[in-house]
Design a protein around this motif. Sequence first.
Motif, PDB file in Angstrom:
ATOM      1  N   UNK A 252     -13.362  11.719   2.900  1.00 10.35           N
ATOM      2  CA  UNK A 252     -12.984  11.387   2.306  1.00 10.35           C
ATOM      3  C   UNK A 252     -14.059  10.325   1.767  1.00 10.35           C
ATOM      4  N   UNK A 253     -14.066   9.799   2.836  1.00 13.25           N
ATOM      5  CA  UNK A 253     -15.090   8.255   2.890  1.00 13.25           C
ATOM      6  C   UNK A 253     -16.343   8.161   2.257  1.00 13.25           C
TER       7      UNK A 253
ATOM      8  N   UNK B 221     -19.066  12.550  -3.648  1.00 10.90           N
ATOM      9  CA  UNK B 221     -17.974  12.650  -3.676  1.00 10.90           C
ATOM     10  C   UNK B 221     -17.154  13.108  -4.579  1.00 10.90           C
TER      11      UNK B 221
ATOM     12  N   UNK C 284     -13.207   4.129  -4.967  1.00 12.42           N
ATOM     13  CA  UNK C 284     -12.172   4.606  -4.978  1.00 12.42           C
ATOM     14  C   UNK C 284     -11.591   6.299  -5.795  1.00 12.42           C
TER      15      UNK C 284
ATOM     16  N   UNK D 282      -8.272  13.575  -7.760  1.00  6.63           N
ATOM     17  CA  UNK D 282      -8.169  14.315  -6.717  1.00  6.63           C
ATOM     18  C   UNK D 282      -8.424  15.917  -7.197  1.00  6.63           C
TER      19      UNK D 282
ATOM     20  N   UNK E 261       3.647  -1.452  -9.817  1.00  5.91           N
ATOM     21  CA  UNK E 261       4.865  -1.843  -9.471  1.00  5.91           C
ATOM     22  C   UNK E 261       5.876  -2.371  -9.864  1.00  5.91           C
TER      23      UNK E 261
ATOM     24  N   UNK F 213      -9.904   5.545   0.501  1.00  8.70           N
ATOM     25  CA  UNK F 213      -9.648   4.558  -0.728  1.00  8.70           C
ATOM     26  C   UNK F 213      -9.260   2.845  -0.693  1.00  8.70           C
ATOM     27  N   UNK F 214      -8.504   2.444   0.999  1.00  7.07           N
ATOM     28  CA  UNK F 214      -8.203   0.861   1.592  1.00  7.07           C
ATOM     29  C   UNK F 214      -9.383   0.960   1.651  1.00  7.07           C
TER      30      UNK F 214
ATOM     31  N   UNK G 276      -6.500  10.217   3.048  1.00  4.14           N
ATOM     32  CA  UNK G 276      -7.064  10.541   1.610  1.00  4.14           C
ATOM     33  C   UNK G 276      -6.859   8.908   1.232  1.00  4.14           C
ATOM     34  N   UNK G 277      -5.531   8.263   1.687  1.00  9.51           N
ATOM     35  CA  UNK G 277      -5.349   6.711   0.982  1.00  9.51           C
ATOM     36  C   UNK G 277      -6.148   5.722   1.694  1.00  9.51           C
TER      37      UNK G 277
ATOM     38  N   UNK H 280      -3.353   0.038  -9.351  1.00 10.01           N
ATOM     39  CA  UNK H 280      -3.395   0.268  -7.255  1.00 10.01           C
ATOM     40  C   UNK H 280      -3.970  -0.720  -7.133  1.00 10.01           C
TER      41      UNK H 280
ATOM     42  N   UNK I 198     -12.583   1.574   0.551  1.00  8.77           N
ATOM     43  CA  UNK I 198     -12.858   1.351   0.079  1.00  8.77           C
ATOM     44  C   UNK I 198     -12.618  -0.554  -0.346  1.00  8.77           C
TER      45      UNK I 198
ATOM     46  N   UNK J  96      -1.540  -3.624  -6.363  1.00  3.97           N
ATOM     47  CA  UNK J  96      -0.769  -3.559  -4.775  1.00  3.97           C
ATOM     48  C   UNK J  96      -1.305  -3.768  -3.509  1.00  3.97           C
ATOM     49  N   UNK J  97      -2.491  -4.141  -3.565  1.00  6.21           N
ATOM     50  CA  UNK J  97      -3.218  -3.875  -2.419  1.00  6.21           C
ATOM     51  C   UNK J  97      -3.605  -5.752  -2.411  1.00  6.21           C
TER      52      UNK J  97
ATOM     53  N   UNK K 245       3.237   1.729  -2.151  1.00  2.43           N
ATOM     54  CA  UNK K 245       3.440   1.923  -3.133  1.00  2.43           C
ATOM     55  C   UNK K 245       2.585   2.091  -3.901  1.00  2.43           C
ATOM     56  N   UNK K 246       1.288   2.929  -3.508  1.00  2.48           N
ATOM     57  CA  UNK K 246      -0.271   3.370  -4.102  1.00  2.48           C
ATOM     58  C   UNK K 246      -0.163   4.697  -4.323  1.00  2.48           C
ATOM     59  N   UNK K 247      -1.091   5.045  -6.104  1.00  6.88           N
ATOM     60  CA  UNK K 247      -0.225   6.026  -6.559  1.00  6.88           C
ATOM     61  C   UNK K 247      -1.189   7.048  -5.680  1.00  6.88           C
TER      62      UNK K 247
ATOM     63  N   UNK L 212       0.359  -1.490   0.087  1.00  8.69           N
ATOM     64  CA  UNK L 212       0.118   0.068   0.041  1.00  8.69           C
ATOM     65  C   UNK L 212       0.867   1.155   0.048  1.00  8.69           C
TER      66      UNK L 212
ATOM     67  N   UNK M 103     -16.205  -1.481  -2.751  1.00  8.26           N
ATOM     68  CA  UNK M 103     -16.634  -0.637  -3.447  1.00  8.26           C
ATOM     69  C   UNK M 103     -15.388   0.016  -4.391  1.00  8.26           C
TER      70      UNK M 103
END
Lengths: 328, 328
Positions: free
Chosen positions: A286-287, B181, B167, B171, B288, A252-253, A248-249, B252, A255, B255-256, A166-168, A164, B163
Motif C-alpha cells: 500500500x506504500x 494507487x 494518504x 479504501x 477525536x 499512511x503513517x 494499510x495504516x 487523521x 507518508x 491525531x498524528x 484513533x485514526x480512521x 494513531x 506526502x
Amino acid sequence: MDKPYVIGIDIGGTNSVFGVVDTRGNVLYNGSIKTGKYEDVNDYVRALGEGLQAVIRSAGGRDKIKGIGVGAPNGNYFNGCIEFAANLPWKGKVPLAQLISDRTGGIPVTLTNDANAAAIGEMTYGAARGLKDFIVITLGTGVGSGIVCGGNLVYGHDGFAGELGHTTVRRENGRLCGCGRHGCLETYASATGVARTARELLTMRTDASLLRALEPDKITSKDVFDAAVQGDKLSIEIFDITGEILGEAFANFVAFSSPEAIILFGGLSKAGDLIMEPVKRSMEAHMLKVFQGKTRLLFSQLKESDAAVLGASALGWEAKDEPMDALV
Amino acid sequence: MDKPYVIGIDIGGTNSVFGVVDTRGNVLYNGSIKTGKYEDVNDYVRALGEGLQAVIRSAGGRDKIKGIGVGAPNGNYFNGCIEFAANLPWKGKVPLAQLISDRTGGIPVTLTNDANAAAIGEMTYGAARGLKDFIVITLGTGVGSGIVCGGNLVYGHDGFAGELGHTTVRRENGRLCGCGRHGCLETYASATGVARTARELLTMRTDASLLRALEPDKITSKDVFDAAVQGDKLSIEIFDITGEILGEAFANFVAFSSPEAIILFGGLSKAGDLIMEPVKRSMEAHMLKVFQGKTRLLFSQLKESDAAVLGASALGWEAKDEPMDALV
C-alpha cells in the motif's frame, strides 16, 4: 559526579510499578503498589512516595537520582498533569509530576503518556537506539503510539499528539470504537480487535476451527494465537486480516513522517511472525513508491517484564533541575 | 553587519522564478526563466545563474546575501538533489543545490520540495509566525504538505516525509491516482479532483447546473468556483463533498501531530469559505474528542504572486556557511 540513576514509574489502572534504572537499562531495585486502591490521589502519592523512598535508599540516596520519569494514561508532558484518564480513579486534571516531586524532596519529575514513554524507552535502551525518525505502536487492549521525528518526540501543541490508534481506517461500516467514533484502527488491530474479528468470522462462516470449542464472548487474542500456532486456518486468517489493516495504516503513517522504522510493542506483538508477516506485506503493497522497501518493521527490544518501567525511566534522563512551575 | 537578504528560487515545470527577499518578506528584486527550455541541466543552471547575478547586483552584491533557498518538486533537503521529478526535464538525481552554489560563487544553497518551502515560508513571514506545530496543505494540481512539529520541519529519515496528498482516504472504489494507487487524498481534494467530482456528478445525476453548458472534459475547478459563486447548487455541493473528504483527512492528521493550525495554500484555497466551511465542519465532526475545537484552519498569508519565492527564500535564512559536502 553525574547522577548515575533514574527512576521509572508506570501507572496503570490496576498496578503502579516503579524501579531504579541505570544508564544501560538495568532495573536495579523495584516495587509496586495497587493504583485502584486509592480513591484520593493524595493517599496514592503518599503510598507511592513510601515505595519510592525504599528504592531510593537501596540505590544510595536521593543524590544518585537524576530524575523521575512517569508514564501514565493521558499524561501530558507539557504541564505534568494526568488529564481525564478514564481508567484511573482520580477525576479531572491531576498535577501528578508536581505531587511526586514534592513527595521525593524535589527530584525533577517528567510525565508523559505510556506510548510516548515506550518510544523514549526504545530510543534510550531498545530497538530505536541511534534512530532519529521512528514510530512505536503499542498493541495492547487499545492501540497507542509514540512518534519521534528528527530525534524529538512529537507532542503536538497541546501534548496529545500520537493518537494513531484513533485514526480512521474504515470509513464505511467501520466498527464502533470506545471513543464514540467508527472505524478507528484500535477497533481492528488491538487485542480486543483481534477477538472481535474472531467472533465476526465465526458467525459469518461455517468452516471448522479450534475456536469453535470456545464460548464466543470469552475468546481472547491469546486464544486466537494459541489456535494459530496449532495450525488453525481460521485463526491464521484472523492475524492476516489484522495485519492487512495495520499495514494499510502504516503506509499512511509513512507518508506523514517517513520513519526509518516502525516498532511493535506490547501484547499483540508477542504473536511474532503471525502478525509481522502480513503487516509487512500489506504495508509494502500500500506504500507510495518513493517509500517502498525503506521503512523497517521491528519488535520492541525492551525486556518484557521491565518494559513499562524502562520506558518511563528514560524520561528521567531528560530531567532538568529547574522548578516545575517554569515548565507550566 | 549581518547579511540582510536571502534569495528564493521556486522551480516549477514551466517557469523558475526567483527574487531577493528581506527579513520582513518583501521581494525586492526578481526575475524568471523558462524551466522547460533547458533539456540539459547545465544549460539551465547557466541561464539561472545569469538571472541571479542580475538580482544580486541590484541588491548590492554577493556579500549582502545570507543564503539561497530553493523549492522544487522532489527536492531532497538532506542531499540538495532533485530526485526523479516527473514534471522537470532532467532525469534521475540532479545535485542542484551544489550546482547553484558553484554558479553563484559559493553562496550556501538549501533545497527542499515546494510544500516544505511553503511551510517554512508561512513560519517565517506568514500565517504560522510564532507557531511551532502546524501543517501547510497545498491544494494545487496535486495536494502537497509541509509539516512542522515542535518548530522543526518534518523531513523523515530520507527527506521525503509529508506526502499527505498520497494518504489513502477511500479504501473501497477509491479513485485511481497518478501514483498508481487508489483512493489518495489528492484524487479528491486537488483542483483536478474537484473537476473530476464535477464530471462524476454531472454524469450520475440529472439536476440542472450551470456546469452543463460546458464541455465535461474541459471543466476546471475554476469553472466550478465561478458557478458556485453564482449560486449553482451542484457546484456548491461539489465543494461540500471536497471539503468533507479533506476534513476527514485532517482529523487523521491531527491525531498524528496535534497541530495548532492547518494552513491552506495554493489554487483551491482561493475558493475561500466555499471550501473552508465544509472542511471545518467535517474536521470537527470526525475528530477525536480530545482534539475538538483546538486546531485552527487558516488561509496562507503569503502574498499570492510572491508566495512560491517567499517560501523558498525562507530556507535561505537557515543557510550555514559549511561546505555542501558536509551536509551529504
